[in-house]
Design a protein around this motif. Structure first.
Motif, PDB file in Angstrom:
ATOM      1  N   ALA A   1       0.832  -1.202   0.000  1.00  0.00           N
ATOM      2  CA  ALA A   1       0.000   0.000   0.000  1.00  0.00           C
ATOM      3  C   ALA A   1       0.868   1.254   0.000  1.00  0.00           C
ATOM      4  CB  ALA A   1      -0.924  -0.007   1.211  1.00  0.00           C
ATOM      5  N   ALA A   2       1.935   1.258   0.770  1.00  0.00           N
ATOM      6  CA  ALA A   2       2.836   2.415   0.804  1.00  0.00           C
ATOM      7  C   ALA A   2       3.493   2.601  -0.550  1.00  0.00           C
ATOM      8  CB  ALA A   2       3.890   2.233   1.893  1.00  0.00           C
ATOM      9  N   HIS A   3       3.915   1.523  -1.174  1.00  0.00           N
ATOM     10  CA  HIS A   3       4.557   1.602  -2.483  1.00  0.00           C
ATOM     11  C   HIS A   3       3.582   2.106  -3.540  1.00  0.00           C
ATOM     12  CE1 HIS A   3       7.241   0.669  -5.763  1.00  0.00           C
ATOM     13  NE2 HIS A   3       6.262  -0.011  -6.353  1.00  0.00           N
ATOM     14  N   LEU A   4       2.372   1.592  -3.523  1.00  0.00           N
ATOM     15  CA  LEU A   4       1.387   1.999  -4.510  1.00  0.00           C
ATOM     16  C   LEU A   4       0.934   3.440  -4.307  1.00  0.00           C
ATOM     17  CD1 LEU A   4      -0.762  -1.230  -4.765  1.00  0.00           C
ATOM     18  CD2 LEU A   4       0.850  -0.341  -6.444  1.00  0.00           C
ATOM     19  N   SER A   5       0.864   3.896  -3.060  1.00  0.00           N
ATOM     20  CA  SER A   5       0.448   5.280  -2.816  1.00  0.00           C
ATOM     21  C   SER A   5       1.524   6.253  -3.293  1.00  0.00           C
ATOM     22  CB  SER A   5       0.150   5.512  -1.343  1.00  0.00           C
ATOM     23  OG  SER A   5       1.312   5.428  -0.570  1.00  0.00           O
ATOM     24  N   GLN A   6       2.785   5.873  -3.201  1.00  0.00           N
ATOM     25  CA  GLN A   6       3.864   6.718  -3.688  1.00  0.00           C
ATOM     26  C   GLN A   6       3.911   6.712  -5.215  1.00  0.00           C
ATOM     27  OE1 GLN A   6       7.450   5.329  -1.884  1.00  0.00           O
ATOM     28  NE2 GLN A   6       6.997   6.268   0.111  1.00  0.00           N
ATOM     29  N   ALA A   7       3.572   5.609  -5.821  1.00  0.00           N
ATOM     30  CA  ALA A   7       3.616   5.490  -7.278  1.00  0.00           C
ATOM     31  C   ALA A   7       2.483   6.236  -7.946  1.00  0.00           C
ATOM     32  CB  ALA A   7       3.571   4.009  -7.678  1.00  0.00           C
ATOM     33  N   SER A   8       1.385   6.484  -7.252  1.00  0.00           N
ATOM     34  CA  SER A   8       0.231   7.144  -7.861  1.00  0.00           C
ATOM     35  C   SER A   8       0.397   8.648  -7.984  1.00  0.00           C
ATOM     36  CB  SER A   8      -1.042   6.808  -7.085  1.00  0.00           C
ATOM     37  OG  SER A   8      -0.960   7.346  -5.787  1.00  0.00           O
ATOM     38  N   PHE A   9       1.312   9.247  -7.208  1.00  0.00           N
ATOM     39  CA  PHE A   9       1.545  10.685  -7.291  1.00  0.00           C
ATOM     40  C   PHE A   9       2.678  10.974  -8.270  1.00  0.00           C
ATOM     41  CE2 PHE A   9      -0.131  10.308  -2.889  1.00  0.00           C
ATOM     42  CZ  PHE A   9      -1.288  11.064  -3.083  1.00  0.00           C
ATOM     43  N   PRO A  10       2.411  11.818  -9.286  1.00  0.00           N
ATOM     44  CA  PRO A  10       3.503  12.164 -10.208  1.00  0.00           C
ATOM     45  C   PRO A  10       4.513  13.063  -9.497  1.00  0.00           C
ATOM     46  CG  PRO A  10       1.505  13.373 -10.763  1.00  0.00           C
ATOM     47  CD  PRO A  10       1.161  12.448  -9.638  1.00  0.00           C
TER      48      PRO A  10
END
Length: 94
Positions: free
Chosen positions: A84-93
């Protein structure tokens, strides 16, 4: 390591020892077991029968399985938290 005595044999020896007709050392020797072994069997039997406080074999097995399940769930939770932490960081440009 010697083979363990069968459960039925241990129960018979415990029954004889609980009658207190002879010293534990003589009973153990008569059955071909060590005195310390018979004393341990008697302690375990007392706990299993509820005569003395302690953790029964069933409770110990259940507790071990519960701890393994908790450990597995904690590992799965950690993986999901990191994902979840990895995906939340990947969603922000950036």
């Amino acid at each position: 390591m010697p083979n363990a005595f069968p459960k039925e044999f241990r129960n018979d020896v415990i029954a004889v020892a609980r009658r207190r007709e002879a010293p534990v050392s003589r009973i153990a020797k008569g059955f071909g077991a060590f005195e310390s072994c018979l004393q341990r069997w008697l302690k375990i039997a007392d706990v299993e029968d509820g005569a003395k406080p302690g953790v029964t074999q069933v409770d110990a097995t259940e507790l071990r399985e519960a701890r393994e399940c908790i450990w597995l769930l904690e590992q799965e939770n950690e993986i999901l938290r990191r994902a979840a932490a990895h995906l939340s960081q990947a969603s922000f440009p950036k």
